[in-house]
Design a protein around this motif. Structure first.
Motif, PDB file in Angstrom:
ATOM      1  N   VAL A 291      64.469 -17.483 121.385  1.00  0.00           N
ATOM      2  CA  VAL A 291      64.728 -16.770 120.130  1.00  0.00           C
ATOM      3  C   VAL A 291      65.721 -15.628 120.368  1.00  0.00           C
ATOM      4  O   VAL A 291      66.537 -15.304 119.512  1.00  0.00           O
ATOM      5  CB  VAL A 291      63.410 -16.278 119.489  1.00  0.00           C
ATOM      6  CG1 VAL A 291      62.741 -15.205 120.309  1.00  0.00           C
ATOM      7  CG2 VAL A 291      63.662 -15.776 118.081  1.00  0.00           C
ATOM      8  N   ARG A 292      65.702 -15.071 121.561  1.00  0.00           N
ATOM      9  CA  ARG A 292      66.638 -13.983 121.875  1.00  0.00           C
ATOM     10  C   ARG A 292      68.081 -14.473 121.993  1.00  0.00           C
ATOM     11  O   ARG A 292      69.017 -13.687 121.907  1.00  0.00           O
ATOM     12  CB  ARG A 292      66.214 -13.274 123.162  1.00  0.00           C
ATOM     13  CG  ARG A 292      65.055 -12.318 122.951  1.00  0.00           C
ATOM     14  CD  ARG A 292      64.644 -11.617 124.233  1.00  0.00           C
ATOM     15  NE  ARG A 292      63.656 -10.587 123.962  1.00  0.00           N
ATOM     16  CZ  ARG A 292      62.371 -10.809 123.733  1.00  0.00           C
ATOM     17  NH1 ARG A 292      61.914 -12.042 123.763  1.00  0.00           N
ATOM     18  NH2 ARG A 292      61.525  -9.814 123.490  1.00  0.00           N
TER      19      ARG A 292
ATOM     20  N   LYS B 127      69.207  -3.783 120.150  1.00  0.00           N
ATOM     21  CA  LYS B 127      68.017  -3.023 119.786  1.00  0.00           C
ATOM     22  C   LYS B 127      68.337  -1.940 118.747  1.00  0.00           C
ATOM     23  O   LYS B 127      67.443  -1.354 118.168  1.00  0.00           O
ATOM     24  CB  LYS B 127      67.379  -2.392 121.034  1.00  0.00           C
ATOM     25  CG  LYS B 127      66.715  -3.428 121.929  1.00  0.00           C
ATOM     26  CD  LYS B 127      65.595  -4.208 121.199  1.00  0.00           C
ATOM     27  CE  LYS B 127      65.494  -5.652 121.720  1.00  0.00           C
ATOM     28  NZ  LYS B 127      64.791  -6.548 120.820  1.00  0.00           N
ATOM     29  N   SER B 128      69.609  -1.700 118.501  1.00  0.00           N
ATOM     30  CA  SER B 128      69.957  -0.666 117.524  1.00  0.00           C
ATOM     31  C   SER B 128      70.017  -1.269 116.127  1.00  0.00           C
ATOM     32  O   SER B 128      70.137  -2.477 115.959  1.00  0.00           O
ATOM     33  CB  SER B 128      71.299  -0.037 117.885  1.00  0.00           C
ATOM     34  OG  SER B 128      72.294  -1.049 117.872  1.00  0.00           O
ATOM     35  N   GLY B 129      69.913  -0.417 115.127  1.00  0.00           N
ATOM     36  CA  GLY B 129      70.042  -0.868 113.747  1.00  0.00           C
ATOM     37  C   GLY B 129      68.913  -1.742 113.282  1.00  0.00           C
ATOM     38  O   GLY B 129      69.089  -2.594 112.414  1.00  0.00           O
ATOM     39  N   ALA B 130      67.718  -1.539 113.837  1.00  0.00           N
ATOM     40  CA  ALA B 130      66.592  -2.402 113.513  1.00  0.00           C
ATOM     41  C   ALA B 130      66.220  -2.309 112.042  1.00  0.00           C
ATOM     42  O   ALA B 130      66.066  -3.317 111.357  1.00  0.00           O
ATOM     43  CB  ALA B 130      65.390  -2.029 114.391  1.00  0.00           C
ATOM     44  N   GLN B 131      66.091  -1.063 111.561  1.00  0.00           N
ATOM     45  CA  GLN B 131      65.666  -0.875 110.174  1.00  0.00           C
ATOM     46  C   GLN B 131      66.685  -1.476 109.212  1.00  0.00           C
ATOM     47  O   GLN B 131      66.347  -2.095 108.222  1.00  0.00           O
ATOM     48  CB  GLN B 131      65.455   0.620 109.900  1.00  0.00           C
ATOM     49  CG  GLN B 131      64.576   0.903 108.685  1.00  0.00           C
ATOM     50  CD  GLN B 131      63.233   0.155 108.757  1.00  0.00           C
ATOM     51  OE1 GLN B 131      62.586   0.121 109.800  1.00  0.00           O
ATOM     52  NE2 GLN B 131      62.838  -0.476 107.649  1.00  0.00           N
ATOM     53  N   LYS B 132      67.968  -1.315 109.568  1.00  0.00           N
ATOM     54  CA  LYS B 132      69.032  -1.841 108.721  1.00  0.00           C
ATOM     55  C   LYS B 132      68.938  -3.365 108.636  1.00  0.00           C
ATOM     56  O   LYS B 132      69.130  -3.961 107.574  1.00  0.00           O
ATOM     57  CB  LYS B 132      70.383  -1.428 109.306  1.00  0.00           C
ATOM     58  CG  LYS B 132      71.544  -1.610 108.350  1.00  0.00           C
ATOM     59  CD  LYS B 132      72.769  -0.827 108.816  1.00  0.00           C
ATOM     60  CE  LYS B 132      74.040  -1.470 108.312  1.00  0.00           C
ATOM     61  NZ  LYS B 132      74.536  -2.560 109.186  1.00  0.00           N
TER      62      LYS B 132
ATOM     63  N   LEU C 141      64.793 -14.430 109.974  1.00  0.00           N
ATOM     64  CA  LEU C 141      66.172 -13.945 109.806  1.00  0.00           C
ATOM     65  C   LEU C 141      66.379 -12.566 110.416  1.00  0.00           C
ATOM     66  O   LEU C 141      67.482 -12.214 110.821  1.00  0.00           O
ATOM     67  CB  LEU C 141      66.525 -13.888 108.318  1.00  0.00           C
ATOM     68  CG  LEU C 141      66.886 -15.216 107.662  1.00  0.00           C
ATOM     69  CD1 LEU C 141      67.140 -14.993 106.186  1.00  0.00           C
ATOM     70  CD2 LEU C 141      68.111 -15.820 108.341  1.00  0.00           C
ATOM     71  N   VAL C 142      65.297 -11.773 110.462  1.00  0.00           N
ATOM     72  CA  VAL C 142      65.409 -10.416 111.000  1.00  0.00           C
ATOM     73  C   VAL C 142      65.927 -10.449 112.446  1.00  0.00           C
ATOM     74  O   VAL C 142      66.600  -9.543 112.902  1.00  0.00           O
ATOM     75  CB  VAL C 142      64.047  -9.692 110.907  1.00  0.00           C
ATOM     76  CG1 VAL C 142      64.068  -8.398 111.681  1.00  0.00           C
ATOM     77  CG2 VAL C 142      63.706  -9.424 109.453  1.00  0.00           C
ATOM     78  N   SER C 143      65.622 -11.546 113.154  1.00  0.00           N
ATOM     79  CA  SER C 143      66.096 -11.633 114.543  1.00  0.00           C
ATOM     80  C   SER C 143      67.586 -11.982 114.602  1.00  0.00           C
ATOM     81  O   SER C 143      68.134 -12.152 115.679  1.00  0.00           O
ATOM     82  CB  SER C 143      65.279 -12.661 115.320  1.00  0.00           C
ATOM     83  OG  SER C 143      65.556 -13.968 114.848  1.00  0.00           O
ATOM     84  N   GLU C 144      68.230 -12.074 113.426  1.00  0.00           N
ATOM     85  CA  GLU C 144      69.654 -12.382 113.318  1.00  0.00           C
ATOM     86  C   GLU C 144      70.050 -13.632 114.096  1.00  0.00           C
ATOM     87  O   GLU C 144      70.873 -13.599 115.018  1.00  0.00           O
ATOM     88  CB  GLU C 144      70.495 -11.178 113.780  1.00  0.00           C
ATOM     89  CG  GLU C 144      70.285  -9.997 112.841  1.00  0.00           C
ATOM     90  CD  GLU C 144      70.995  -8.738 113.313  1.00  0.00           C
ATOM     91  OE1 GLU C 144      71.556  -8.750 114.425  1.00  0.00           O
ATOM     92  OE2 GLU C 144      70.968  -7.752 112.567  1.00  0.00           O
ATOM     93  N   PRO C 145      69.432 -14.783 113.721  1.00  0.00           N
ATOM     94  CA  PRO C 145      69.700 -16.013 114.473  1.00  0.00           C
ATOM     95  C   PRO C 145      71.083 -16.585 114.142  1.00  0.00           C
ATOM     96  O   PRO C 145      71.609 -16.363 113.046  1.00  0.00           O
ATOM     97  CB  PRO C 145      68.601 -16.956 113.993  1.00  0.00           C
ATOM     98  CG  PRO C 145      68.277 -16.490 112.614  1.00  0.00           C
ATOM     99  CD  PRO C 145      68.491 -15.004 112.615  1.00  0.00           C
TER     100      PRO C 145
ATOM    101  N   LEU D 164      61.748  -8.418 114.519  1.00  0.00           N
ATOM    102  CA  LEU D 164      62.731  -7.649 115.297  1.00  0.00           C
ATOM    103  C   LEU D 164      62.632  -7.926 116.793  1.00  0.00           C
ATOM    104  O   LEU D 164      63.597  -7.714 117.537  1.00  0.00           O
ATOM    105  CB  LEU D 164      62.516  -6.142 115.075  1.00  0.00           C
ATOM    106  CG  LEU D 164      62.811  -5.598 113.682  1.00  0.00           C
ATOM    107  CD1 LEU D 164      62.341  -4.156 113.585  1.00  0.00           C
ATOM    108  CD2 LEU D 164      64.304  -5.682 113.398  1.00  0.00           C
ATOM    109  N   THR D 165      61.437  -8.386 117.234  1.00  0.00           N
ATOM    110  CA  THR D 165      61.223  -8.596 118.668  1.00  0.00           C
ATOM    111  C   THR D 165      62.288  -9.495 119.269  1.00  0.00           C
ATOM    112  O   THR D 165      62.740  -9.289 120.393  1.00  0.00           O
ATOM    113  CB  THR D 165      59.836  -9.236 118.905  1.00  0.00           C
ATOM    114  OG1 THR D 165      58.897  -8.630 118.020  1.00  0.00           O
ATOM    115  CG2 THR D 165      59.387  -9.042 120.329  1.00  0.00           C
TER     116      THR D 165
END
Lengths: 348, 290, 241
Positions: free
Chosen positions: C76-77, C109-114, C151-155, C103-104
């Motif tokens: 996933v990373r 690691k930056s911009g997580a909330q965004k 989607l949060v993991s920005e795949p 988010l994991t």
């Protein structure tokens, strides 16, 4: 699944009666028992005690090996068996003097060792049947914990209730077996029973249900019935083991069948291999032998000019380590879960 | 009367800490760790052996040592049994438990090792007519602080969130990127820290430690974990608390009949497993990982 | 170089093989469908690509790198996210906590909330329920949460296993509408479905899996060709290539 205590591939192996599978382990037990007991009186005593343990390991094997249900609670039935057979055979005079709070009818009754063994087995099997009706609805982890709870209840009751036993004390003056042959004969008889019920239609059916979850669900209630049956048989044999122990040691107390006993017999079964009679035999002999060798070292051994003395506790340490190592690297036990096979007769 | 209530609360807090330690590890890997008692025992041994260095240092050593032993268990045994069924894990933890008991016997001897850890805890505090023991007050305070700390860690931190996720669905948690070994390792470390806290209270009360020091409380905490609901952390802590207070109150009120407390407790365990396998407090079922 | 390239994949559970010959090629930004009857091995196929099911043979390359022996948490990373069948959201956790778990698997690691805010804009229904326990959401909302969480993991590649399962037709329209918007943003997508029409209407290509093998590739136009569809689906007549 790589770590499977009770493997499936072994299954087809023990579906058909084969004389070597039954007579091989019996032969080994008889030979080892007579050989060991001829060494010295203390070895004879050890052998007799080990035969009682073997019967307990067989009690575990008939349940765990066939149903796949783990039980930490069979020692409860050994406890009951030991108490029952002890109470029925201790001379009335002793009971009046030492166990003064005992229920009157229990004080008055007295019989020979063999009738008492039969009654002990009956009581153990009956209690196993009653508790099994509930416990055998569970499996896996829940069964492990619930049976552990059963052991706790049995210990708490028998350790405290003086109406039906010695309470926290030791029940003394239990008549002993006269000959080693008696224990050997009982162990051999037990091996017959455990092997035959294992290869019986019901035994095969029960083992088959472990492999196929879907089939297991389809069979539903009848699996529960089969498990209760095997739990009952196991409870009876465990009671027999407890009774043998009482007539071996000449005394019996609740704490003889507590966590230590549970651990030792479970370790024997897992180390030997849980899915066969042969595994139970090998595990019992192996663990006892390791324990004896280490016991000698704990007493101090001189090799050449150096004296070795192992500190107390090393025996338990090694056996516990062996159990864990076996679970990790050889979860089917040293026999690989196979029944006894003569090398030159082997067929695959 | 006040003392009875304080005793009950302090027992409850103590058993709650022990049950939470067991529940944490159970949650992430479906392991009922019998060897939790031996973590408590090593904490007590380390406290007694190092108490001459001063209490703060001694506590530091005990907490660190216990956490390290917990991690060692995971790396040397349980990590190698990741694919095993829960019942196999149960036997393995039984083996680890006996192994450590015998190891303590070899190292420290079978006889109890005595020592005064915190003598000030044994005194009493007077409020006019009523006196209460310092020990119960300190225990309650310690339990509150640790349970509060654990609550914060579990509820408010990212690692805590990952532990909760892994406890409820390990498979999906991994798909999202939760590192299984890291989460399991963290659970073991925290269960070790909780065990050290339990060890501190127990060894202060008893003044000695032997190889079987942690067996009893672990068995009872296990009862609490089952009653509270295996797999639910709040359930475990509450279940442990309930068992501790119940035992304490029964000891105060039942007199001679209290000897059968265990019987009723363990019958309750069997009933809960049969009727409400998710526990009395939690509403989750004991799901076995596939 | 394609984004994902799988050849000759075999996978299963224990000794039971489910997938015998899995092949798929996905380019960046592409939407590919996979259809097939129940038990054909579709879920196993996705699971094996994501590392959740052990593959015994074959190759899986993601951006040219072999990922067959990698753990799901590492895969996933790399930018390959799976929304498993049955949604698998954490019902005890809040919507927000579910998203935070997503988010994991992020690389940066930056911009997580965004990242969370950007994703949640796609799912208006979630914005109003952020502090709800996820188990209280409706089935459609849960499905959207599961997609949002992935989607949060920005795949770079998003894989969905039966997103329509248990949803009403209008809700299905919503979910598939979201998929098109995700694709417009440049994310490649693989959708597994039992309902062939549904996926073929948005996918450029659709693979048919039957009895553990990829048997045919259909284009969007084939939606109209009932005969060809049935043949591919049920294996009547020749296998189409």
């Amino acid at each position: 699944m790589s770590n499977d205590l009770l493997p499936s591939s072994q299954l087809p192996g023990v579906t058909r009666f084969q004389w070597q599978q039954l007579l091989g382990p019996i032969f080994v037990v008889v030979i080892v028992a007579y050989a060991a007991s001829s060494v010295s009186a203390s070895f004879a005593f050890l052998t007799e005690g080990t035969l009682a343990l073997l019967v307990m390991v067989l009690a575990l094997q008939v349940l765990i090996g066939n149903s796949g249900v783990l039980s930490f609670g069979q020692a409860a039935f050994a406890m009951v068996g030991g108490f029952a057979s002890g109470l029925l055979t201790v001379p009335v005079r002793i009971k009046e003097n030492v166990l003064d709070e005992l229920w009157e009818p229990l004080k008055m009754v007295n019989m020979g060792i063999y009738p008492s063994l039969v009654i002990a087995v009956a009581i153990g099997a009956f209690l196993a049947f009653i508790t099994g009706l509930f416990l055998m609805r569970l499996s896996g982890l829940a069964a492990g914990i619930a049976t552990f709870a059963l052991l706790m209840v049995a210990d708490n009751v028998l350790f405290n209730w003086r109406l039906i036993g010695p309470g926290p004390q030791v029940m003394p003056q239990v008549p002993k077996f006269d000959f080693i042959d008696e224990s050997i004969a009982i162990a051999v008889l037990t091996m017959f029973v455990v092997y035959l019920i294992g290869i019986s239609r019901r035994g095969r059916l029960l083992r088959a249900t472990r492999e196929d979850a879907l089939a297991a669900r389809a069979l539903g209630a009848s699996i529960w019935r089969l498990r209760v049956l095997f739990f009952t048989v196991s409870g009876g044999i465990a009671a027999l083991s407890g009774a043998m122990y009482a007539h071996h040691a000449g005394a019996v107390s609740a704490r003889d069948f507590y966590l230590g006993f549970t651990f030792t017999t479970l370790a024997m079964l897992v180390i030997g291999g849980a899915s066969s009679v042969w595994g139970a035999v090998v595990g019992t002999i192996l663990v006892t032998a390791i324990g004896q060798v280490l016991l000698v070292f704990e007493g101090g051994v001189t090799l050449g000019s150096i004296e070795f003395t192992l500190p107390n506790g090393v025996r338990g340490l090694v056996i516990a380590a062996a159990l864990v190592v076996i679970l990790i690297w050889r979860p089917r036990g040293v026999t690989g879960g196979k029944e006894f096979r003569l090398p030159f007769l082997s067929r695959t | 009367m006040i003392q009875t209530i304080l005793d009950a609360l302090s027992y409850g807090g103590l058993y709650g800490l022990a049950a939470l330690g067991i529940g944490l590890v159970f949650g992430v890997m479906r392991l009922v760790n019998f060897a939790h008692g031996e973590l408590i025992a090593i904490g007590a041994y380390l406290l007694i052996v190092t108490i001459d260095l001063g209490l703060p240092i001694s506590i530091g050593i005990a907490v660190t040592g216990t956490a390290i032993l917990a991690l060692l268990m995971e790396f040397s045994v349980f990590k190698r049994l990741r694919l095993a069924e829960p019942s196999v894990l149960l036997i393995a933890s039984f083996g680890v438990s006996v192994f450590l008991q015998r190891l303590y016997e070899v190292i420290f001897g079978a006889l109890p090792l005595s020592g005064q850890i915190a003598p000030w805890m044994t005194g009493v505090i007077e409020f006019g007519d009523t006196t209460i023991t310092r020990g119960s007050v300190v225990t309650i305070g310690l339990a509150l602080v640790l349970l509060g700390g654990m609550w914060f860690f579990i509820e408010k931190t990212t690692l805590g969130l990952q532990i909760r996720a892994a406890s409820s669905d390990f498979h999906t948690a991994r798909l999202l990127g939760v590192r299984s070994n890291r989460v399991i390792g963290a659970a073991f470390v925290f269960s070790g820290v909780l065990a050290a806290a339990v060890a501190f209270v127990l060894v202060t009360q008893r003044g000695s430690v032997d190889p079987l020091f942690g067996v009893n409380i672990t068995i009872l905490a296990l009862v609490g974990t089952v009653i509270g609901g295996l797999g639910s952390l709040q359930g475990a802590a509450l279940g442990g608390f309930a068992v501790g207070t119940t035992i304490s109150l029964l000891n105060s009120f039942l007199g001679n009949y209290r000897i059968y407390t265990y019987t009723w407790l363990f019958i309750l365990v069997i009933i809960v497993l049969l009727v409400r396998p998710g526990g009395l407090i939690s509403n989750k079922a004991v799901k076995e990982r596939v | 170089m394609s984004l994902l390239n799988v050849k000759g994949l075999q996978a299963g559970y224990g000794k039971v093989h489910v997938l015998f010959d899995g092949n798929i090629n996905v380019e960046s930004g592409e939407l590919v469908g996979i259809v097939g009857p129940n038990g054909a091995g579709k879920s196993t196929f996705l699971g094996a690509i994501a590392g959740a099911v052990k593959a015994s043979h074959g190759t899986i390359e993601f951006e040219g790198e072999s990922i067959r022996s990698k753990n799901p948490e590492d895969i996933v990373r790399l930018g390959l996210a799976l929304v498993p069948e049955g949604r698998a959201i954490f019902t005890d956790l809040t919507v927000n906590e579910n998203l935070r778990l997503g988010l994991t698997g992020r690389r940066e690691k930056s911009g997580a909330q965004k990242a969370i805010e950007e994703v949640i804009d796609l799912f208006p229904v979630l914005t109003t329920h952020r502090n709800y326990q996820a188990g209280l959401l409706s089935g459609g909302q849960q499905q959207q949460l599961a997609i949002a969480r992935a989607l949060v993991s920005e795949p770079k590649l998003l894989m969905l296993d039966e997103p329509s399962l248990g949803l009403s037709p209008t809700v299905i329209q919503d979910v598939f509408g979201v998929l098109s918007r995700i694709q417009e943003k440049g994310t490649a997508i693989i959708v597994v479905e039992q309902r062939a029409h549904l996926v073929m209407s948005i996918a450029a290509r659709t693979l048919v899996i039957r009895e553990g093998q990829v048997r045919a590739t259909l284009s969007r136009e084939d939606t109209q060709d009932e005969a060809k569809l049935a043949a591919a689906y049920f294996g009547t007549g020749e296998d189409l290539e």
